[in-house]
Design an enzyme around this catalytic site. Structure first.
Site, PDB file in Angstrom:
ATOM      1  N   THR A  29      29.648  60.528  39.874  1.00 33.14           N
ATOM      2  CA  THR A  29      29.542  61.741  40.496  1.00 33.14           C
ATOM      3  C   THR A  29      29.258  61.961  41.918  1.00 33.14           C
ATOM      4  OG1 THR A  29      27.343  62.077  39.839  1.00 33.14           O
ATOM      5  CG2 THR A  29      28.972  63.115  38.269  1.00 33.14           C
ATOM      6  N   PHE A  64      19.672  63.471  41.771  1.00 30.83           N
ATOM      7  CA  PHE A  64      20.501  63.933  43.195  1.00 30.83           C
ATOM      8  C   PHE A  64      22.044  63.054  43.322  1.00 30.83           C
ATOM      9  CE2 PHE A  64      17.462  60.670  43.557  1.00 30.83           C
ATOM     10  CZ  PHE A  64      18.106  59.585  44.043  1.00 30.83           C
ATOM     11  N   TYR A  65      22.276  62.432  42.002  1.00 27.30           N
ATOM     12  CA  TYR A  65      23.735  61.832  42.085  1.00 27.30           C
ATOM     13  C   TYR A  65      24.813  62.823  42.247  1.00 27.30           C
ATOM     14  CZ  TYR A  65      21.435  57.197  41.380  1.00 27.30           C
ATOM     15  OH  TYR A  65      20.688  56.098  41.137  1.00 27.30           O
ATOM     16  N   ALA A  66      25.256  63.412  43.437  1.00 26.21           N
ATOM     17  CA  ALA A  66      26.221  64.237  43.645  1.00 26.21           C
ATOM     18  C   ALA A  66      26.270  64.369  45.372  1.00 26.21           C
ATOM     19  CB  ALA A  66      26.046  65.604  42.895  1.00 26.21           C
TER      20      ALA A  66
END
Length: 344
Positions: A29, A64-66
């Site tokens: 992502t 926060f993986y975006a």
């Protein structure tokens, strides 16, 4: 066929058996072009299905993986567990958080730690428990003892089960573990990232019975030999900002390391990726390699790599390369990582 190389986590999770290779989900992502759900789902299932009975696959995610530092990765996982609820108990979910909302800046205030853990659980929508939470970076505004103490209280409330640490030094790990048993510490380890501090953390974790989750064991893909020029990195790829990739001199210099590792791998009859993962997994009984993949075939290759056992001569050959080769460029953006807000 199932994987043979398994271990246990540490601290309060010392009863949990996991494979010696975990699955990093970040680039599913955190990329300009997120990977389709079904492709991600098949990749996750492939790794989990390779685990022996009673052994969990460690999945590594982040709040926060975006691209917008939002919860897209956790929302992907929620959709996965909604579709395949039987996989929830077959996985151990580690999630990094502790940053300000929608910003890659550490904030270990009591209010923000609660916000972060609550946001993670909300994004998972009850499909999977938060097995382990770790602050992605140490917040220098608060003592480690303060941070782990706050998280210990959230464990007692039932908001998470276990506490981990990430990108910390050996002294911080020792301090944190004195407050609450640490289940795992996440640090970067690969043949081009074995700094003195890395060795100190590995040694301290072994002494304290803490598992080490070693991210980027393939040097963010560079050590596989599949990246031969800067242009091989897609537009928008975060690696384009890292010194080892963006500096032409460093890039060309470090290709020699790739060649030397490839020669050892070819002699053994394995790929460079398999060699690197096997090397990282061999650094300790509780050292768990953490490569990332969105491809089921690649996930399986990674997962089985810890079953590749290195002879003493092969291990010595890899160490000879590491000790005699000066990698050019630091691990991130060209500044002291202890003074920067680094995520990933």
């Amino acid at each position: 066929m199932t994987v043979q190389s398994v271990t246990t986590l540490g601290g309060t999770a010392s009863h949990v058996k996991v494979g010696k290779v975990a699955h990093g989900l970040m680039l599913m992502t955190w990329t300009p072009n997120p990977v389709p759900d079904e492709t991600c789902f098949e990749a996750i299932k492939a790794g989990v299905d390779a685990m022996p009975p009673g052994v969990k696959m460690l999945l590594n995610s982040g709040e926060f993986y975006a691209q917008d530092f939002g919860t897209a990765n956790l929302e992907l996982l929620a959709r996965f567990f909604e579709k395949y609820p039987e996989y929830a108990e077959r996985t151990f979910l580690s999630v990094k958080g502790g940053g300000k909302k929608d910003a890659p800046v550490p904030d270990a205030s009591p209010e923000n730690l609660r916000r972060s853990v609550t946001a993670i659980n909300a994004a998972l929508r009850g499909t999977k428990k938060l097995d382990l939470f770790e602050c992605a970076r140490v917040d220098s505004n608060y003592s480690v003892e303060h941070t782990i103490g706050i998280l210990s209280g959230l464990v007692k409330e039932g908001l998470l089960d276990h506490i981990g640490m990430s990108e910390c030094g050996a002294e911080s790990l020792r301090k944190g573990n004195a407050v609450h048993p640490i289940a795992a510490v996440e640090i970067e380890v690969s043949p081009w990232s074995v700094e003195p501090e890395t060795k100190d953390v590995l040694q301290t974790a072994e002494e304290l019975g803490i598992a080490v989750v070693a991210y980027a064991p393939l040097g963010r893909g560079f050590l596989t030999g599949q990246i031969t020029k800067f242009e091989d990195l897609p537009e928008g790829d975060m690696r384009r900002n890292f010194t080892r990739f963006r500096n032409p001199e460093y890039f060309q210099h470090n290709l020699t390391l790739v060649d030397r590792l490839r020669a050892i791998a070819e002699k053994k009859g394995v790929t460079s990726a398999q060699l690197c993962i096997a090397f990282v997994a061999s650094l300790g009984d509780r050292v768990i390699a953490l490569p990332g993949s969105s491809n089921a075939k690649r996930t399986l290759e990674n997962t089985y790599s810890a079953d590749t056992k290195l002879t003493q001569g092969e291990s010595d050959a890899i160490w000879e390369v590491i000790n005699s080769y000066e990698v050019k460029g630091d691990r991130y953006y060209g500044a002291d990582p202890k003074t920067m807000h680094l995520w990933g």
